[in-house]
Design an enzyme around this catalytic site. Structure first.
Site, PDB file in Angstrom:
ATOM      1  N   LYS A   1       0.821  -1.226   0.000  1.00  0.00           N
ATOM      2  CA  LYS A   1       0.000   0.000   0.000  1.00  0.00           C
ATOM      3  C   LYS A   1       0.846   1.264   0.000  1.00  0.00           C
ATOM      4  O   LYS A   1       0.487   2.258  -0.632  1.00  0.00           O
ATOM      5  CB  LYS A   1      -0.920   0.013   1.224  1.00  0.00           C
ATOM      6  CG  LYS A   1      -1.978  -1.087   1.218  1.00  0.00           C
ATOM      7  CD  LYS A   1      -2.885  -0.968   2.433  1.00  0.00           C
ATOM      8  CE  LYS A   1      -3.767  -2.173   2.593  1.00  0.00           C
ATOM      9  NZ  LYS A   1      -4.705  -2.061   3.709  1.00  0.00           N
TER      10      LYS A   1
ATOM     11  N   GLY B   1       0.596   2.176  12.983  1.00  0.00           N
ATOM     12  CA  GLY B   1       1.079   1.670  11.705  1.00  0.00           C
ATOM     13  C   GLY B   1       0.195   2.174  10.561  1.00  0.00           C
ATOM     14  O   GLY B   1      -0.534   3.158  10.706  1.00  0.00           O
ATOM     15  N   GLY B   2       0.243   1.447   9.434  1.00  0.00           N
ATOM     16  CA  GLY B   2      -0.493   1.880   8.246  1.00  0.00           C
ATOM     17  C   GLY B   2      -1.995   1.960   8.465  1.00  0.00           C
ATOM     18  O   GLY B   2      -2.647   2.945   8.080  1.00  0.00           O
TER      19      GLY B   2
ATOM     20  N   GLY C   1     -13.217  -6.978  12.544  1.00  0.00           N
ATOM     21  CA  GLY C   1     -12.954  -6.201  11.331  1.00  0.00           C
ATOM     22  C   GLY C   1     -13.506  -6.764  10.032  1.00  0.00           C
ATOM     23  O   GLY C   1     -13.187  -6.233   8.963  1.00  0.00           O
TER      24      GLY C   1
ATOM     25  N   ASP D   1      -9.826   2.129   2.932  1.00  0.00           N
ATOM     26  CA  ASP D   1      -9.831   1.532   4.280  1.00  0.00           C
ATOM     27  C   ASP D   1     -10.582   2.408   5.292  1.00  0.00           C
ATOM     28  O   ASP D   1     -11.299   1.900   6.155  1.00  0.00           O
ATOM     29  CB  ASP D   1      -8.399   1.285   4.774  1.00  0.00           C
ATOM     30  CG  ASP D   1      -7.774   0.046   4.136  1.00  0.00           C
ATOM     31  OD1 ASP D   1      -8.522  -0.818   3.653  1.00  0.00           O
ATOM     32  OD2 ASP D   1      -6.530  -0.037   4.120  1.00  0.00           O
TER      33      ASP D   1
HETATM   34  P1  NDP Z   1       1.558  -2.322  10.692  1.00  0.00           P
HETATM   35  O1  NDP Z   1       2.585  -3.394  10.728  1.00  0.00           O
HETATM   36  O2  NDP Z   1       1.719  -1.145   9.804  1.00  0.00           O
HETATM   37  O3  NDP Z   1       1.356  -1.747  12.190  1.00  0.00           O
HETATM   38  C1  NDP Z   1       1.294  -2.628  13.289  1.00  0.00           C
HETATM   39  C2  NDP Z   1       0.863  -1.862  14.544  1.00  0.00           C
HETATM   40  O4  NDP Z   1       0.615  -2.828  15.557  1.00  0.00           O
HETATM   41  C3  NDP Z   1       1.922  -0.907  15.092  1.00  0.00           C
HETATM   42  O5  NDP Z   1       1.278   0.170  15.717  1.00  0.00           O
HETATM   43  C4  NDP Z   1       2.645  -1.792  16.126  1.00  0.00           C
HETATM   44  O6  NDP Z   1       3.224  -1.063  17.172  1.00  0.00           O
HETATM   45  C5  NDP Z   1       1.466  -2.555  16.690  1.00  0.00           C
HETATM   46  N1  NDP Z   1       1.859  -3.829  17.283  1.00  0.00           N
HETATM   47  C6  NDP Z   1       2.324  -4.928  16.648  1.00  0.00           C
HETATM   48  N2  NDP Z   1       2.535  -5.915  17.530  1.00  0.00           N
HETATM   49  C7  NDP Z   1       2.198  -5.425  18.746  1.00  0.00           C
HETATM   50  C8  NDP Z   1       2.199  -5.974  20.059  1.00  0.00           C
HETATM   51  N3  NDP Z   1       2.595  -7.227  20.282  1.00  0.00           N
HETATM   52  N4  NDP Z   1       1.760  -5.204  21.078  1.00  0.00           N
HETATM   53  C9  NDP Z   1       1.338  -3.936  20.863  1.00  0.00           C
HETATM   54  N5  NDP Z   1       1.328  -3.355  19.622  1.00  0.00           N
HETATM   55  C10 NDP Z   1       1.750  -4.096  18.603  1.00  0.00           C
HETATM   56  O7  NDP Z   1       0.187  -3.104  10.385  1.00  0.00           O
HETATM   57  P2  NDP Z   1      -1.156  -2.490   9.757  1.00  0.00           P
HETATM   58  O8  NDP Z   1      -1.341  -1.145  10.341  1.00  0.00           O
HETATM   59  O9  NDP Z   1      -1.148  -2.645   8.285  1.00  0.00           O
HETATM   60  O10 NDP Z   1      -2.274  -3.511  10.300  1.00  0.00           O
HETATM   61  C11 NDP Z   1      -2.655  -3.526  11.662  1.00  0.00           C
HETATM   62  C12 NDP Z   1      -3.808  -4.496  11.860  1.00  0.00           C
HETATM   63  O11 NDP Z   1      -4.993  -4.029  11.204  1.00  0.00           O
HETATM   64  C13 NDP Z   1      -3.534  -5.894  11.308  1.00  0.00           C
HETATM   65  O12 NDP Z   1      -3.984  -6.835  12.255  1.00  0.00           O
HETATM   66  C14 NDP Z   1      -4.386  -5.966  10.053  1.00  0.00           C
HETATM   67  O13 NDP Z   1      -4.792  -7.283   9.794  1.00  0.00           O
HETATM   68  C15 NDP Z   1      -5.559  -5.070  10.437  1.00  0.00           C
HETATM   69  N6  NDP Z   1      -6.241  -4.501   9.261  1.00  0.00           N
HETATM   70  C16 NDP Z   1      -7.541  -4.854   9.019  1.00  0.00           C
HETATM   71  C17 NDP Z   1      -8.216  -4.332   7.937  1.00  0.00           C
HETATM   72  C18 NDP Z   1      -9.635  -4.736   7.691  1.00  0.00           C
HETATM   73  O14 NDP Z   1     -10.150  -4.472   6.602  1.00  0.00           O
HETATM   74  N7  NDP Z   1     -10.318  -5.321   8.646  1.00  0.00           N
HETATM   75  C19 NDP Z   1      -7.569  -3.387   6.996  1.00  0.00           C
HETATM   76  C20 NDP Z   1      -6.212  -3.064   7.359  1.00  0.00           C
HETATM   77  C21 NDP Z   1      -5.578  -3.624   8.449  1.00  0.00           C
HETATM   78  P3  NDP Z   1       4.787  -0.615  17.160  1.00  0.00           P
HETATM   79  O15 NDP Z   1       4.851   0.680  16.407  1.00  0.00           O
HETATM   80  O16 NDP Z   1       5.086  -0.477  18.598  1.00  0.00           O
HETATM   81  O17 NDP Z   1       5.538  -1.736  16.502  1.00  0.00           O
END
Ligand code: NDP
Length: 307
Positions: free
Chosen positions: A91, A154-155, A269, A127
């Site tokens: 993306k 994140g994204g 979701g 999204d």
């Molecule tokens: P990214 O990898 O860009 O971001 C991940 C985020 O999760 C960061 O803020 C990270 O924090 C945090 N994180 C990861 N592991 C942990 C942990 N163990 N404890 C606390 N925080 C944690 O992922 P995306 O933003 O792309 O996706 C995030 C979620 O959203 C995914 O589960 C994805 O499946 C879901 N999603 C669902 C959609 C839908 O249509 N339903 C659409 C898009 C996404 P840090 O910065 O500290 O690493």
């Protein structure tokens, strides 16, 4: 076509592509578990029942390594694919390769939908729309005017934060484990927040002035695996109005279980996935998202073994 068995295609398949008809595609790495082909092909089959224009439309999936994304996008354009969906990790990479960007997608810095134009790809991000539509449908709540506690930076969180601000939520409180990522997100949303107050905090130490009655939105990936920690302790927050988790697999995360234990309305979701997909199809076909969403929802639920 047997929708359930739509094969995973490769860059080589794309280079050799010569199928007639109107083609749509999703690119990802990995792509095997994407529900998008089933949702879109179900919607296209339904549309084709009453509108012959859609009889030749098809939606396929390609496994594309990030290094190959520029070539794949060039090939898809040369072969006149009408539209493309992008999923992890494409993306953000694709954002820099569009000829035109939807103003709503610009601050997000990521695109999940591309539409073919003579000049190149026109990029959108559906999204945020998917989130707003899902929160309304599953929880009966509007982002507009609501205090929001957003977990993650994140994204997906970036898209959610932009959507909440563009829809003028009452206030936005963003929690993230890593301060640096949080600060990056806060810097991005600053210019579009207008007069909506926004704050960042560590989920380990929620501020005492968090508002009660907030919609808690989980946009972290914490909860995808059974061993994951909770993204926040709900007991440490003033009582929210509801909890929405962007994760849909598993269907009930630890956060949603905690919400259920506290008697809070909650939703996963899956509806967000459906509504972002229906909005993508609207960009390609002109058919309103609300018209195709029910068919996509039924296909997504069937694919997940739900009835
Ligand atoms: P990214 O990898 O860009 O971001 C991940 C985020 O999760 C960061 O803020 C990270 O924090 C945090 N994180 C990861 N592991 C942990 C942990 N163990 N404890 C606390 N925080 C944690 O992922 P995306 O933003 O792309 O996706 C995030 C979620 O959203 C995914 O589960 C994805 O499946 C879901 N999603 C669902 C959609 C839908 O249509 N339903 C659409 C898009 C996404 P840090 O910065 O500290 O690493």
């Amino acid at each position: 076509m047997n929708i359930a068995d739509a094969p995973v295609l490769t860059l080589a398949d794309l280079a050799a592509w010569s199928r007639p008809g109107t083609a749509l595609a999703v690119l990802g790495h990995p792509i095997k578990h994407s529900l998008s082909p089933r949702m879109h092909n179900a919607a296209l089959a339904e549309l084709a029942r009453t509108d012959t224009r859609f009889a030749t439309w098809q939606y396929v999936r390609f496994e594309i390594h990030p290094d190959d994304l520029p070539r794949a996008l060039d090939l898809l354009h040369a072969k006149k694919f009408r539209g493309v969906n992008l999923t992890v990790p494409h993306k953000i990479i694709a954002f820099d390769r569009v000829a035109e960007i939807d103003p709503a997608a610009r601050p997000v810095g990521a695109v999940n939908t591309l539409r073919w134009t003579e000049r190149g790809w026109h990029g959108f991000n559906t999204d945020g729309y998917g989130l707003a539509a899902a929160v309304r449908e599953t929880l009966g709540l509007d982002l507009t005017g609501a205090p929001i506690v957003l977990l993650g930076a994140g994204g997906a969180a970036r898209g959610a934060a932009v959507e909440c601000l563009q829809r003028r939520c009452a206030s936005l409180w963003v929690a993230n484990r890593t301060r640096e990522t949080l600060d990056t997100l806060l810097a991005i949303i600053g210019p579009i927040a207008s007069d909506v107050p926004f704050h960042g905090f560590s989920p380990a130490t929620p501020p005492t002035d968090l508002p009660a009655g907030a919609i808690v939105i989980n946009a972290t990936s914490a909860g995808l695996r059974p061993e994951d920690p909770m993204p926040i302790d709900l007991a440490a927050l003033p009582r929210p109005v509801a909890v929405f988790d962007m994760i849909y697999n598993p269907p009930q995360t630890g956060l949603l279980r905690a919400a259920a234990d506290r008697g809070l309305p909650h939703a996963n979701g899956l509806a967000m996935l459906v509504h972002q997909g229906a909005k993508s199809l609207e960009h390609w076909s002109g058919i309103p998202a609300g018209q195709t969403a029910p068919t996509m929802a039924a296909a997504a639920r069937a694919a997940r073994g739900l009835t």
